[in-house]
Design an enzyme around this catalytic site. Structure first.
Site: not given
Ligand code: NDP
Ligand SMILES: O=C(O)C1=N[C@H](C(=O)O)C[C@H](O)C1
Length: 271
Positions: A11, A13-14, A36, A101, A157-158, A161, A167
């Site tokens: 919860a 997380g980004r 969490e 995920t 990606h940021h 990651k 994925g």
């Protein structure tokens, strides 16, 4: 019909925070729980406040069991180890498990497939409508253009990651392989370094960029002689993934157990 009661795991997380905001702003769904990892400083906080909203009256906990027993679905954008634990709990509770995920191994996927004998599991490396449409287009393009066109998947990606290729990149590579009628495992080139030799005909290459705050950008390049086709998707906000995840949960409600994809949810399967 009553609102679908959804748990958000990861919860803080980004994606977790984005999911809480998305559920709170949508009709037909409600935040029934927020989980969490043990030791997280966010345990005990209100999930709405954690996500930048007014209080929702849902306290972040590290004990998923009672929540799974009382909910209808779980939205899971965490990490491989946590997702395997949640897959077992969701299977025991027979609730819909939406898995965003990435970075799962073949062995992890086998365990998720086993859990899907008991519960509806919707799993995708990318929950957005745009990327799932892109995958369909990639499959068609790879089928239409033969191996004279070299396929490369490029992603950025940021900086936070942790898995590579993304994925989504693997999903797009899989779509290209299916279009070509080949096995991705036999043709994937996931990195290049040093004297690699010339490119092997029919390979599908992957290139990974990491930096800054990029939410997710993917390009599939089909490079032929004197011409190049590029199919691109750029995510501009994480809400596209969260909306897809909620849509998947609602789609899975009351459905028979099994492992489904976002293409199934969106009606984009072209088998
Ligand atoms: N399929 C899709 O459409 C998308 C998939 N993703 C994927 O989702 C995953 C998460 O991404 P992102 O939100 O950016 O990552 P974050 O690291 O921001 O969030 C993951 C959260 O899960 C928590 N967590 C880890 N283990 C547990 C546990 N056992 N119980 C409860 N919570 C746990 C983490 O806690 P801690 O930090 O303490 O470890 C963290 O708060 C990644 O695999 C990513 O690739 C992301 C966006 C879209
Ligand atoms: O970690 C992320 O952020 C993302 N992960 C997914 C992936 O691995 O493809 C989806 C999206 O691109 C964002």
């Amino acid at each position: 019909m009553a609102d679908m009661r959804l748990i958000v795991v990861g919860a803080a997380g980004r994606m977790g925070k984005t999911l809480i905001r998305t559920i709170a702003g949508m009709d037909g769904v409600t935040v029934a729980g927020a989980v969490e990892r043990s030791g997280s400083p966010e345990i005990g906080r209100d999930a709405g406040v954690l996500a930048g909203l007014e209080p929702l009256g849902v306290t972040v906990t590290d004990d998923p069991l009672p929540l799974f027993a009382a909910a209808e679905g779980v939205l899971d954008f965490t990490g491989p180890a946590a997702t395997l634990e949640f897959a077992e709990l969701a299977a025991q509770a027979r609730i819909v498990h939406v898995i965003g995920t990435t970075g799962l191994s073949d062995a992890d996927n086998d365990r998720i497939r086993a859990a899907a004998r008991h519960a509806v599991v919707v799993k995708s490396g990318n929950m957005s409508l745009g990327v799932n449409l892109l995958a369909l287009l990639v499959r068609q393009a790879a089928r239409a253009l033969d191996a004279d066109f070299d396929i490369e998947v490029v992603e950025m990606h940021h900086r936070m990651k942790v898995d590579a290729p993304s994925g989504t990149a693997l999903m797009l590579g899989e779509a290209a392989a299916r279009g070509r009628g080949i096995d991705l495992g036999d043709h994937a080139v996931r990195s290049r370094d040093g004297h690699t030799g010339a490119r092997r005909r029919g390979d599908i290459g992957f290139a990974t960029l990491r930096g800054g705050t990029v939410i997710g950008e993917h390009a599939v390049v089909l490079a032929g002689e004197f011409e190049r086709v590029e199919l691109v998707h750029k995510a501009e906000d994480r809400s596209i993934f969260a909306r897809g995840a909620v849509k998947a949960a609602l789609w899975g409600r009351g459905r028979k157990p099994g492992l489904y994809s976002m293409a199934d949810v969106l009606g984009l399967s072209d088998d």
